[in-house]
Design an enzyme around this catalytic site. Sequence first.
Site, PDB file in Angstrom:
ATOM      1  N   LYS A  23       0.835  -1.213   0.000  1.00 18.18           N
ATOM      2  CA  LYS A  23       0.000   0.000   0.000  1.00 18.18           C
ATOM      3  C   LYS A  23       0.866   1.258   0.000  1.00 18.18           C
ATOM      4  O   LYS A  23       0.642   2.179  -0.789  1.00 18.18           O
ATOM      5  CB  LYS A  23      -0.920  -0.036   1.236  1.00 18.18           C
ATOM      6  CG  LYS A  23      -1.877   1.134   1.338  1.00 18.18           C
ATOM      7  CD  LYS A  23      -3.174   0.739   2.023  1.00 18.18           C
ATOM      8  CE  LYS A  23      -3.060   0.629   3.529  1.00 18.18           C
ATOM      9  NZ  LYS A  23      -3.145   1.920   4.209  1.00 18.18           N
ATOM     10  N   SER A  24       1.859   1.299   0.877  1.00 18.86           N
ATOM     11  CA  SER A  24       2.702   2.503   0.960  1.00 18.86           C
ATOM     12  C   SER A  24       3.424   2.752  -0.361  1.00 18.86           C
ATOM     13  O   SER A  24       3.497   3.891  -0.845  1.00 18.86           O
ATOM     14  CB  SER A  24       3.756   2.334   2.059  1.00 18.86           C
ATOM     15  OG  SER A  24       3.144   2.290   3.315  1.00 18.86           O
ATOM     16  N   ARG A  28       3.072   5.886  -3.341  1.00 23.28           N
ATOM     17  CA  ARG A  28       4.259   6.640  -3.782  1.00 23.28           C
ATOM     18  C   ARG A  28       4.506   6.451  -5.275  1.00 23.28           C
ATOM     19  O   ARG A  28       5.004   7.355  -5.947  1.00 23.28           O
ATOM     20  CB  ARG A  28       5.476   6.206  -2.953  1.00 23.28           C
ATOM     21  CG  ARG A  28       5.401   6.781  -1.519  1.00 23.28           C
ATOM     22  CD  ARG A  28       6.117   5.917  -0.529  1.00 23.28           C
ATOM     23  NE  ARG A  28       6.192   6.512   0.801  1.00 23.28           N
ATOM     24  CZ  ARG A  28       5.256   6.375   1.757  1.00 23.28           C
ATOM     25  NH1 ARG A  28       4.140   5.688   1.515  1.00 23.28           N
ATOM     26  NH2 ARG A  28       5.415   6.927   2.952  1.00 23.28           N
ATOM     27  N   ARG A 125      -8.831  12.870  11.867  1.00 23.99           N
ATOM     28  CA  ARG A 125      -7.406  12.536  12.069  1.00 23.99           C
ATOM     29  C   ARG A 125      -6.546  13.802  12.059  1.00 23.99           C
ATOM     30  O   ARG A 125      -6.780  14.716  11.277  1.00 23.99           O
ATOM     31  CB  ARG A 125      -6.943  11.522  11.013  1.00 23.99           C
ATOM     32  CG  ARG A 125      -7.625  10.185  11.293  1.00 23.99           C
ATOM     33  CD  ARG A 125      -7.175   9.110  10.398  1.00 23.99           C
ATOM     34  NE  ARG A 125      -5.795   8.712  10.643  1.00 23.99           N
ATOM     35  CZ  ARG A 125      -5.169   7.796   9.929  1.00 23.99           C
ATOM     36  NH1 ARG A 125      -5.788   7.207   8.919  1.00 23.99           N
ATOM     37  NH2 ARG A 125      -3.924   7.471  10.205  1.00 23.99           N
ATOM     38  N   SER A 172       7.257   9.621  11.941  1.00 23.89           N
ATOM     39  CA  SER A 172       6.147   9.358  11.018  1.00 23.89           C
ATOM     40  C   SER A 172       6.618   9.439   9.568  1.00 23.89           C
ATOM     41  O   SER A 172       7.085  10.491   9.118  1.00 23.89           O
ATOM     42  CB  SER A 172       5.037  10.383  11.251  1.00 23.89           C
ATOM     43  OG  SER A 172       4.184  10.415  10.135  1.00 23.89           O
ATOM     44  N   ASP A 322       2.135  -0.793  12.121  1.00 30.00           N
ATOM     45  CA  ASP A 322       0.908  -1.333  11.508  1.00 30.00           C
ATOM     46  C   ASP A 322       0.668  -2.800  11.868  1.00 30.00           C
ATOM     47  O   ASP A 322      -0.425  -3.320  11.658  1.00 30.00           O
ATOM     48  CB  ASP A 322       0.968  -1.182   9.985  1.00 30.00           C
ATOM     49  CG  ASP A 322       0.777   0.274   9.561  1.00 30.00           C
ATOM     50  OD1 ASP A 322       0.388   1.097  10.415  1.00 30.00           O
ATOM     51  OD2 ASP A 322       1.025   0.583   8.383  1.00 30.00           O
ATOM     52  N   LYS A 349      -4.455   6.257  14.422  1.00 28.53           N
ATOM     53  CA  LYS A 349      -4.555   5.521  13.146  1.00 28.53           C
ATOM     54  C   LYS A 349      -6.016   5.525  12.692  1.00 28.53           C
ATOM     55  O   LYS A 349      -6.800   6.350  13.121  1.00 28.53           O
ATOM     56  CB  LYS A 349      -4.014   4.103  13.330  1.00 28.53           C
ATOM     57  CG  LYS A 349      -2.538   4.067  13.694  1.00 28.53           C
ATOM     58  CD  LYS A 349      -1.684   4.577  12.562  1.00 28.53           C
ATOM     59  CE  LYS A 349      -0.241   4.707  12.939  1.00 28.53           C
ATOM     60  NZ  LYS A 349       0.561   5.338  11.912  1.00 28.53           N
ATOM     61  N   ARG A 353      -6.165   2.549  17.978  1.00 28.88           N
ATOM     62  CA  ARG A 353      -5.856   1.110  17.937  1.00 28.88           C
ATOM     63  C   ARG A 353      -5.506   0.533  19.304  1.00 28.88           C
ATOM     64  O   ARG A 353      -5.642  -0.674  19.496  1.00 28.88           O
ATOM     65  CB  ARG A 353      -4.748   0.823  16.911  1.00 28.88           C
ATOM     66  CG  ARG A 353      -5.271   0.849  15.508  1.00 28.88           C
ATOM     67  CD  ARG A 353      -4.330   0.245  14.490  1.00 28.88           C
ATOM     68  NE  ARG A 353      -4.969   0.331  13.174  1.00 28.88           N
ATOM     69  CZ  ARG A 353      -4.338   0.529  12.033  1.00 28.88           C
ATOM     70  NH1 ARG A 353      -3.025   0.659  12.018  1.00 28.88           N
ATOM     71  NH2 ARG A 353      -5.006   0.581  10.904  1.00 28.88           N
ATOM     72  N   ARG A 395      -7.368  -3.163   9.919  1.00 32.43           N
ATOM     73  CA  ARG A 395      -6.397  -4.046  10.587  1.00 32.43           C
ATOM     74  C   ARG A 395      -7.010  -4.702  11.830  1.00 32.43           C
ATOM     75  O   ARG A 395      -6.620  -5.808  12.205  1.00 32.43           O
ATOM     76  CB  ARG A 395      -5.107  -3.294  10.920  1.00 32.43           C
ATOM     77  CG  ARG A 395      -4.420  -2.757   9.662  1.00 32.43           C
ATOM     78  CD  ARG A 395      -2.967  -2.424   9.850  1.00 32.43           C
ATOM     79  NE  ARG A 395      -2.496  -1.558   8.769  1.00 32.43           N
ATOM     80  CZ  ARG A 395      -2.177  -1.984   7.538  1.00 32.43           C
ATOM     81  NH1 ARG A 395      -2.260  -3.256   7.229  1.00 32.43           N
ATOM     82  NH2 ARG A 395      -1.784  -1.114   6.616  1.00 32.43           N
TER      83      ARG A 395
HETATM   84  C1  S3P Z   1       2.520   4.982   6.266  1.00 31.35           C
HETATM   85  C2  S3P Z   1       3.091   5.393   7.435  1.00 31.35           C
HETATM   86  C3  S3P Z   1       2.606   4.987   8.769  1.00 31.35           C
HETATM   87  C4  S3P Z   1       1.671   3.805   8.676  1.00 31.35           C
HETATM   88  C5  S3P Z   1       0.665   3.937   7.572  1.00 31.35           C
HETATM   89  C6  S3P Z   1       1.372   4.062   6.239  1.00 31.35           C
HETATM   90  C7  S3P Z   1       3.089   5.452   4.986  1.00 31.35           C
HETATM   91  O1  S3P Z   1       1.915   6.079   9.343  1.00 31.35           O
HETATM   92  O2  S3P Z   1       1.011   3.608   9.907  1.00 31.35           O
HETATM   93  O3  S3P Z   1      -0.202   2.836   7.531  1.00 31.35           O
HETATM   94  O4  S3P Z   1       2.777   4.855   3.931  1.00 31.35           O
HETATM   95  O5  S3P Z   1       3.859   6.414   5.022  1.00 31.35           O
HETATM   96  P1  S3P Z   1       2.649   7.237  10.200  1.00 31.35           P
HETATM   97  O6  S3P Z   1       3.526   7.986   9.304  1.00 31.35           O
HETATM   98  O7  S3P Z   1       1.533   8.092  10.724  1.00 31.35           O
HETATM   99  O8  S3P Z   1       3.380   6.513  11.290  1.00 31.35           O
END
Ligand code: S3P
Length: 434
Positions: A23-24, A28, A125, A172, A322, A349, A353, A395
């Site tokens: 996903k991340s 990107r 958020r 983060s 996560d 989150k 959580r 999750r």
């Molecule tokens: C993510 C960063 C994390 C993670 C999220 C995805 C990302 O969050 O919990 O599911 O893709 O950069 P934080 O940057 O708030 O820790």
Amino acid sequence: MAFNFTPLISQEQFHITSIPGDKSISHRAIIIASLADNKSQFTGFLLSEDCLNTLQIFQQLGVSISINKDTKLVTIQGVGLTGLQAPDSPLDVGNSGTGIRLITGILAMQQFESSISGDHSIQKRPMKRIVEPLREMGAIIAGNEADDTYPPLTISPAQHLNPISYLLPMASAQVKSCLLFAGLFLKGETTITQPAICRDHTEIMLTAYQANLTTNHNHIVITGSTPLHNPFSKPITIPADFSSASFFIVLGLIHPTITITLSKIGINPTRSKLLDVLIAMGADITLSNQTMEIEPYADITVRSSSLTNITVDESLIPIIIDEIPILAVAGMFASGTMTISGAQELRYKESDRIKQIVHLVQAFQGHIQEHDDGFILTGGLAPTTPIIETAFDHRIAMSAIIASLASGCPITLDTIDCIKTSFPNFFDIIDGLG
Ligand code: S3P
């Protein structure tokens, strides 16, 4: 609508080849390829709600992006750093915190007005963590009426934008990436210092796309106004998502009889440290077929193991953040005490959580003590038919289903719709288990 789940696993050896793309990295991929001055193609792109929302946002910003119906190959014709166009309607990230935080960094540097928001959960958020440093860069951002930093965010063109040197108040990757993306548009050096290592997919992909970026321990420096260019003539592979795989990694360990092999799972060291935690708990895990493309991936085999809980080192928390819900499920099936501390970020989150983990463990009659920044868990799983409140958190829902499969306890969940945000074929894989 409530969903009833009755667990049944009929075989003993499984090979899962369909864990979806990371996903991340998928977010990107869309963002960075859209800003490149040439074409990019990706295989393994995650076709989940969150990433499709990011894709649609860049289409609204004037980027040509297509998905081949049969091969699922994603093709992006980058428009360069100065090529984005004003959207003609508000931008909607759905449930994605990554989407809103990363994309706002780019919108804040454009010479057009835009507005970005998401679902009910996104509107609650915290965005102060990105809005404050972006304002320090000169960006003009207004939050909702009641609070100046919560979505919807309205972003107006700014005359004077400047790079900054910024110490992240928390580890983060979303905030780090937001500011690195903003820095791409600014002349001079934007320097980000992270208090601890967190996922580095942005740095890896920006470097692959020839950005002027250097990393020295916890400092990352980006010098903007350097064009992004995709040097690869072949499609880029997005590996399978380690966080999604972690549900089946834990299932294989805590189920009494099964062995599971998962194919081509991303093992970037800033993402896969859950493996070290589980191995320290006594897990039988082996890696094979390790491969390196833009990011590393491997096949992971897990066998039923007798686990003992541990105190998790606080320095690991940002890189297993996560996976903590599913780690708590592993803890429910282990002997001894699991201590998680330094994990306050879990409260911000898709749901709070820490609260939802406590609810989940208690619903299975496990023993858990809630702390501000974590929990202490002493297992104690008893036969029950729990009702799980997911707080619309993917999750939490998937963790509960894994606990049900491993324990044989049927469960009722308030919703399963949230699972589509990250893992659209979760139930196909569960069905494949028999
Ligand atoms: C993510 C960063 C994390 C993670 C999220 C995805 C990302 O969050 O919990 O599911 O893709 O950069 P934080 O940057 O708030 O820790």
